[in-house]
Design a protein around this motif. Sequence first.
Motif, short mmCIF file in Angstrom:
data_model
loop_
_atom_site.label_atom_id
_atom_site.label_comp_id
_atom_site.label_asym_id
_atom_site.label_seq_id
_atom_site.Cartn_x
_atom_site.Cartn_y
_atom_site.Cartn_z
N ILE A 181 0.76 -1.23 0.03
CA ILE A 181 0.06 -0.04 0.02
C ILE A 181 0.91 1.25 -0.09
O ILE A 181 1.47 1.50 0.94
CB ILE A 181 -0.79 0.00 1.04
CG1 ILE A 181 -1.92 -1.16 1.34
CG2 ILE A 181 -1.72 1.37 1.37
CD1 ILE A 181 -2.68 -1.39 2.57
N LYS A 182 1.03 1.78 -1.15
CA LYS A 182 1.90 3.01 -1.49
C LYS A 182 1.47 4.23 -1.24
O LYS A 182 0.24 4.49 -1.15
CB LYS A 182 2.50 2.84 -2.71
CG LYS A 182 1.88 3.39 -3.82
CD LYS A 182 2.59 2.86 -5.10
CE LYS A 182 1.42 3.03 -6.35
NZ LYS A 182 1.67 4.66 -6.65
N GLY A 183 2.37 5.09 -1.06
CA GLY A 183 1.86 6.67 -0.78
C GLY A 183 1.39 7.35 -2.33
O GLY A 183 1.57 6.57 -3.39
N PRO A 184 1.32 8.70 -2.50
CA PRO A 184 0.97 9.33 -3.75
C PRO A 184 2.04 9.02 -4.60
O PRO A 184 3.17 9.32 -4.32
CB PRO A 184 0.86 10.76 -3.12
CG PRO A 184 0.70 10.67 -1.73
CD PRO A 184 1.25 9.52 -1.20
N SER A 185 1.58 8.94 -5.84
CA SER A 185 2.57 8.35 -6.79
C SER A 185 3.63 9.29 -7.06
O SER A 185 4.81 8.81 -7.52
CB SER A 185 1.82 8.00 -7.95
OG SER A 185 1.07 7.00 -7.87
N LEU A 186 3.37 10.67 -7.10
CA LEU A 186 4.41 11.60 -7.45
C LEU A 186 5.37 12.04 -6.43
O LEU A 186 6.18 12.80 -6.62
CB LEU A 186 3.63 13.05 -8.16
CG LEU A 186 2.75 12.53 -9.13
CD1 LEU A 186 2.17 14.02 -9.54
CD2 LEU A 186 3.62 12.28 -10.32
N THR A 187 5.30 11.50 -5.21
CA THR A 187 6.03 11.85 -3.95
C THR A 187 7.41 11.05 -4.29
O THR A 187 7.55 9.95 -4.52
CB THR A 187 5.44 11.66 -2.94
OG1 THR A 187 4.95 10.56 -2.56
CG2 THR A 187 4.44 12.46 -2.69
N PRO A 188 8.62 11.86 -3.79
CA PRO A 188 9.95 11.10 -3.97
C PRO A 188 9.96 10.12 -2.90
O PRO A 188 10.53 8.85 -3.13
CB PRO A 188 10.67 12.24 -3.59
CG PRO A 188 10.10 13.38 -4.09
CD PRO A 188 8.70 13.24 -3.89
N SER A 189 9.31 10.08 -1.72
CA SER A 189 9.30 8.82 -0.83
C SER A 189 8.52 7.81 -1.33
O SER A 189 9.23 6.81 -1.08
CB SER A 189 8.83 9.31 0.44
OG SER A 189 7.55 9.88 0.45
N THR A 190 7.69 7.98 -2.15
CA THR A 190 6.78 6.87 -2.56
C THR A 190 7.63 6.10 -3.68
O THR A 190 7.84 4.84 -3.59
CB THR A 190 5.33 7.32 -2.95
OG1 THR A 190 4.78 7.47 -2.17
CG2 THR A 190 4.77 6.21 -3.98
N ARG A 191 8.04 6.98 -4.49
CA ARG A 191 9.18 6.46 -5.87
C ARG A 191 10.17 5.41 -5.10
O ARG A 191 10.41 4.28 -5.41
CB ARG A 191 9.56 7.67 -6.46
CG ARG A 191 10.80 7.30 -7.37
CD ARG A 191 11.37 8.45 -7.81
NE ARG A 191 12.42 8.87 -6.63
CZ ARG A 191 12.77 10.16 -6.55
NH1 ARG A 191 12.35 11.06 -7.32
NH2 ARG A 191 13.45 10.49 -5.39
N ASP A 192 10.75 6.00 -4.00
CA ASP A 192 12.03 5.36 -3.52
C ASP A 192 11.57 4.04 -2.78
O ASP A 192 12.05 2.99 -2.94
CB ASP A 192 12.82 6.20 -2.59
CG ASP A 192 13.52 7.40 -3.51
OD1 ASP A 192 13.52 7.31 -4.44
OD2 ASP A 192 13.73 8.15 -2.73
N ARG A 193 10.20 4.31 -2.07
CA ARG A 193 9.91 2.89 -1.12
C ARG A 193 9.31 1.92 -2.14
O ARG A 193 9.56 0.49 -2.02
CB ARG A 193 8.86 3.36 0.10
CG ARG A 193 9.56 4.31 0.94
CD ARG A 193 8.65 4.75 2.13
NE ARG A 193 9.25 5.88 2.77
CZ ARG A 193 8.49 6.60 3.71
NH1 ARG A 193 7.26 6.09 3.72
NH2 ARG A 193 8.96 7.47 4.43
N LEU A 194 8.84 2.28 -3.25
CA LEU A 194 8.34 1.19 -4.18
C LEU A 194 9.49 0.60 -4.92
O LEU A 194 9.23 -0.65 -5.12
CB LEU A 194 7.42 2.05 -5.15
CG LEU A 194 6.60 1.35 -6.32
CD1 LEU A 194 5.69 0.14 -5.63
CD2 LEU A 194 5.92 2.07 -7.25
N ALA A 195 10.64 1.44 -5.02
CA ALA A 195 11.75 0.93 -5.82
C ALA A 195 12.32 -0.03 -5.06
O ALA A 195 12.76 -1.33 -5.43
CB ALA A 195 12.76 1.98 -6.15
N GLY A 196 12.22 -0.10 -3.59
CA GLY A 196 13.02 -0.99 -2.73
C GLY A 196 11.99 -2.06 -2.57
O GLY A 196 12.61 -3.18 -2.32
N TYR A 197 10.98 -2.08 -2.59
CA TYR A 197 9.78 -3.18 -2.22
C TYR A 197 9.94 -3.89 -3.58
O TYR A 197 10.18 -5.38 -3.59
CB TYR A 197 8.34 -2.36 -2.64
CG TYR A 197 7.05 -3.50 -2.74
CD1 TYR A 197 6.71 -4.17 -1.82
CD2 TYR A 197 6.67 -3.35 -4.06
CE1 TYR A 197 5.64 -5.38 -2.17
CE2 TYR A 197 5.66 -4.22 -4.42
CZ TYR A 197 5.17 -5.26 -3.69
OH TYR A 197 4.34 -6.22 -3.96
#
Length: 335
Positions: A181-197
């Motif tokens: 369950i990710k955060g807003p798509s355009l936020t850098p934190s979401t981008r980085d956590r999704l990449a880690g996942y």
Amino acid sequence: MKIGIKDVAKKAGVSSATVSRTLSNPELVTENTRSKVMEAVNATGYKPNRFGASLRTQKSGNVVVVMPDITNQVNASIIRAIEREAMDAGYSVLLGDTQNSEERERHYGEMVLSGQADGILVFTPRLPFELGNLTKLPAIVNSCEEIDHADVCKVTIDNEAGAITAVEHLISLGHTKIAAIKGPSLTPSTRDRLAGYKKALQKADIPIDEKYIITGDYGVESGIAAMEKLLKLKSRPTAVFCFSDDMAIGAMNTLRENEYNIPQDMSIIGFDDISYASLMSPKLTTIKQPLEALGRQCMKTLLKLMKGQQPEQKVMQLPFELVVRQSTAAPKAGT
């Protein structure tokens, strides 16, 4: 007739804010802009008031903190640490709750450019300034959502590594059907956590199923809605990595309402380690961000910049920690 700053702005063909900025912090505007404004000042006979003149020689004693949502517990913990550090150094904190409005962000940025504040801490991914007329950036420190600008000092954690750690914990327990369950798509934190996942799954040769990736907004309600979507899947996950503790709490609420046992039926792991994480039933396993340390270090870095000093590192990463509690366990046999 009394000549005002608007008359100077009209004569120079610039905004009133640019005139104010030129008179209070001339080093922040281009030579061309300074020249136009000062020619207009001389032509109109404008006399800055005593307060405006003092801004050119004295500091305001204020710093601005720009937050997207001050009610969020992550941000509240950071703000408390910032304020303590600022007060110890003799500064007052002006808090800007922007609700992700770029217009509001620029309003608070203008307070620094016009001399109403001496520096700014920004927790959104955008610069709160128009760069066109600036020769250099004022004292600014960025955290949480990284601004893509090489000259901005940043204090952060490695969000990608934190996400890898979270997912590898679930994998180590035996889970292979792991949702996010990710955060807003355009936020850098979401981008980085999704990449880690995704990296953690790929490293373990677990296929990435896009149906298992649900978008939220870091808030509790979005965690509730996201889990409702996951429970409707024919092949449900056995574990869920939530990109914030608030979304994890919402997801756990949905599971309880649907009579799922945590972690027996589904494991949940969050990100942040807010105070409620250890009060949940079961207690929430999560990635702990050093929230108070982030706030303190942001303010310490800003104090250096306001003194004209440069920090040893442009980007400072603070350590995170995996906190294992009761919301994660091995999946049921056969799931």
